[in-house]
Design a protein around this motif. Sequence first.
Motif, PDB file in Angstrom:
ATOM      1  N   GLU A 163       0.859  -1.177   0.000  1.00  0.00           N
ATOM      2  CA  GLU A 163       0.000   0.000   0.000  1.00  0.00           C
ATOM      3  C   GLU A 163       0.898   1.231   0.000  1.00  0.00           C
ATOM      4  OE1 GLU A 163      -3.122   2.340   2.981  1.00  0.00           O
ATOM      5  OE2 GLU A 163      -2.471   0.284   3.425  1.00  0.00           O
ATOM      6  N   ILE A 164       0.684   2.139  -0.948  1.00  0.00           N
ATOM      7  CA  ILE A 164       1.531   3.321  -1.091  1.00  0.00           C
ATOM      8  C   ILE A 164       0.723   4.569  -0.762  1.00  0.00           C
ATOM      9  CG2 ILE A 164       2.977   4.669  -2.667  1.00  0.00           C
ATOM     10  CD1 ILE A 164       3.428   2.135  -4.267  1.00  0.00           C
ATOM     11  N   ARG A 165       1.235   5.331   0.169  1.00  0.00           N
ATOM     12  CA  ARG A 165       0.595   6.587   0.564  1.00  0.00           C
ATOM     13  C   ARG A 165       1.532   7.740   0.200  1.00  0.00           C
ATOM     14  NH1 ARG A 165      -1.076   4.790   6.735  1.00  0.00           N
ATOM     15  NH2 ARG A 165      -2.335   2.963   6.174  1.00  0.00           N
ATOM     16  N   ILE A 166       1.046   8.656  -0.608  1.00  0.00           N
ATOM     17  CA  ILE A 166       1.855   9.789  -1.063  1.00  0.00           C
ATOM     18  C   ILE A 166       1.324  11.064  -0.429  1.00  0.00           C
ATOM     19  CG2 ILE A 166       2.684  11.079  -3.062  1.00  0.00           C
ATOM     20  CD1 ILE A 166       2.281   8.604  -4.741  1.00  0.00           C
ATOM     21  N   GLY A 167       2.144  11.683   0.419  1.00  0.00           N
ATOM     22  CA  GLY A 167       1.789  12.942   1.050  1.00  0.00           C
ATOM     23  C   GLY A 167       2.582  14.090   0.464  1.00  0.00           C
ATOM     24  N   ASP A 168       2.444  15.248   1.066  1.00  0.00           N
ATOM     25  CA  ASP A 168       3.151  16.429   0.557  1.00  0.00           C
ATOM     26  C   ASP A 168       4.656  16.284   0.703  1.00  0.00           C
ATOM     27  OD1 ASP A 168       0.744  17.590  -0.073  1.00  0.00           O
ATOM     28  OD2 ASP A 168       0.568  18.666   1.841  1.00  0.00           O
ATOM     29  N   ASN A 169       5.108  15.663   1.790  1.00  0.00           N
ATOM     30  CA  ASN A 169       6.542  15.557   2.051  1.00  0.00           C
ATOM     31  C   ASN A 169       7.010  14.118   2.259  1.00  0.00           C
ATOM     32  OD1 ASN A 169       6.939  18.468   2.144  1.00  0.00           O
ATOM     33  ND2 ASN A 169       5.859  18.391   4.119  1.00  0.00           N
ATOM     34  N   LEU A 170       6.076  13.177   2.320  1.00  0.00           N
ATOM     35  CA  LEU A 170       6.431  11.812   2.697  1.00  0.00           C
ATOM     36  C   LEU A 170       5.715  10.800   1.815  1.00  0.00           C
ATOM     37  CD1 LEU A 170       7.956  10.097   4.859  1.00  0.00           C
ATOM     38  CD2 LEU A 170       5.838  10.107   6.192  1.00  0.00           C
ATOM     39  N   VAL A 171       6.448   9.767   1.403  1.00  0.00           N
ATOM     40  CA  VAL A 171       5.879   8.622   0.688  1.00  0.00           C
ATOM     41  C   VAL A 171       6.105   7.386   1.558  1.00  0.00           C
ATOM     42  CG1 VAL A 171       5.974   7.174  -1.376  1.00  0.00           C
ATOM     43  CG2 VAL A 171       6.332   9.647  -1.570  1.00  0.00           C
ATOM     44  N   ILE A 172       5.014   6.746   1.945  1.00  0.00           N
ATOM     45  CA  ILE A 172       5.110   5.551   2.787  1.00  0.00           C
ATOM     46  C   ILE A 172       4.705   4.337   1.963  1.00  0.00           C
ATOM     47  CG2 ILE A 172       4.243   4.374   4.834  1.00  0.00           C
ATOM     48  CD1 ILE A 172       3.750   7.070   6.104  1.00  0.00           C
ATOM     49  N   PRO A 197      14.947  12.649  -5.100  1.00  0.00           N
ATOM     50  CA  PRO A 197      14.912  13.914  -5.848  1.00  0.00           C
ATOM     51  C   PRO A 197      13.818  13.976  -6.896  1.00  0.00           C
ATOM     52  CG  PRO A 197      17.168  13.106  -5.605  1.00  0.00           C
ATOM     53  CD  PRO A 197      16.271  12.008  -5.145  1.00  0.00           C
ATOM     54  N   TRP A 198      13.564  12.848  -7.612  1.00  0.00           N
ATOM     55  CA  TRP A 198      12.580  12.888  -8.695  1.00  0.00           C
ATOM     56  C   TRP A 198      11.142  12.738  -8.205  1.00  0.00           C
ATOM     57  CZ3 TRP A 198      10.268   8.116  -8.778  1.00  0.00           C
ATOM     58  CH2 TRP A 198      11.018   7.038  -8.288  1.00  0.00           C
ATOM     59  N   LEU A 199      10.949  12.732  -6.864  1.00  0.00           N
ATOM     60  CA  LEU A 199       9.610  12.797  -6.275  1.00  0.00           C
ATOM     61  C   LEU A 199       9.468  14.105  -5.496  1.00  0.00           C
ATOM     62  CD1 LEU A 199       8.884   9.162  -4.997  1.00  0.00           C
ATOM     63  CD2 LEU A 199       7.687  10.406  -6.795  1.00  0.00           C
ATOM     64  N   GLN A 200       9.995  15.186  -6.085  1.00  0.00           N
ATOM     65  CA  GLN A 200       9.947  16.510  -5.457  1.00  0.00           C
ATOM     66  C   GLN A 200      10.553  16.498  -4.056  1.00  0.00           C
ATOM     67  OE1 GLN A 200       6.768  15.331  -6.986  1.00  0.00           O
ATOM     68  NE2 GLN A 200       7.793  16.160  -8.793  1.00  0.00           N
ATOM     69  N   ASN A 201      11.658  15.692  -3.941  1.00  0.00           N
ATOM     70  CA  ASN A 201      12.414  15.605  -2.684  1.00  0.00           C
ATOM     71  C   ASN A 201      11.581  15.096  -1.501  1.00  0.00           C
ATOM     72  OD1 ASN A 201      14.984  16.439  -3.613  1.00  0.00           O
ATOM     73  ND2 ASN A 201      14.287  18.569  -3.626  1.00  0.00           N
ATOM     74  N   ARG A 202      10.556  14.314  -1.820  1.00  0.00           N
ATOM     75  CA  ARG A 202       9.803  13.680  -0.745  1.00  0.00           C
ATOM     76  C   ARG A 202      10.662  12.608  -0.070  1.00  0.00           C
ATOM     77  NH1 ARG A 202       5.654  14.314  -4.705  1.00  0.00           N
ATOM     78  NH2 ARG A 202       3.774  15.358  -3.887  1.00  0.00           N
TER      79      ARG A 202
END
Length: 220
Positions: A163-172, A197-202
């Motif tokens: 399960e992938i959760r993409i937030g403003d600053n964090l990808v879990i 870097p290629w995920l907007q520095n998340r």
Amino acid sequence: MGIDFVTLRKRTKSLPGAIAAAPDADRKRVRLTNVGRIYRTPRVLESTVRLARYPGVIRQIALRDLGHENPTLLLTSQMKTSAGHLIDRYARRMVIGNAIADAIDFFHMDALSAAVPMKVDLDLQLTLMANTLYRLLAVRLGKGRQVSRARTLFRDFIKATAEIRIGDNLVIVRIGRRANNPFLLNAGYGDTETTVPWLQNRTLKIEFVCSPDSRHAVQQ
């Protein structure tokens, strides 16, 4: 041409029986120096043979007690080199051969991404990078996994639902319950956070679902 060689001989139906019929007195034990080998003292039966398409006598080394039911047969033009040295040398060659076979079969190194010749260098580079990453994974997982093939590591650790959760600053990335998750936890992957870097520095973080006592069991 004067080129020394050592190679495997294909076993025909009659060869194992002929080798088994040889007197025990003709066999000898040799000790292999490769410290990583489990079967270090195989029995060796040496003889000379002639093959239809080879103009001369070839030395044949039949090996028993290598963990296989049928004997392993080596053919070589080197008549004076000790059997133990030749076996050790061929074993090192097999490690290289297995790595190449893994690159072709698992990483599809022989399946070029395009017919344009300039793509060959890119395909090779990507294969080497992928192989190196799998080797680093094996080393990090520790003893017992360092010799695992890439396909085995992929099956046991990489091929999983998550399960992938993409937030403003964090990808879990939360990986579902699997028997091998505790090994990844003990390797420190659950405590690692990586900036991409290629995920907007998340920040990328991996979580694992395990039974409560499974991590302790692996540590023991």
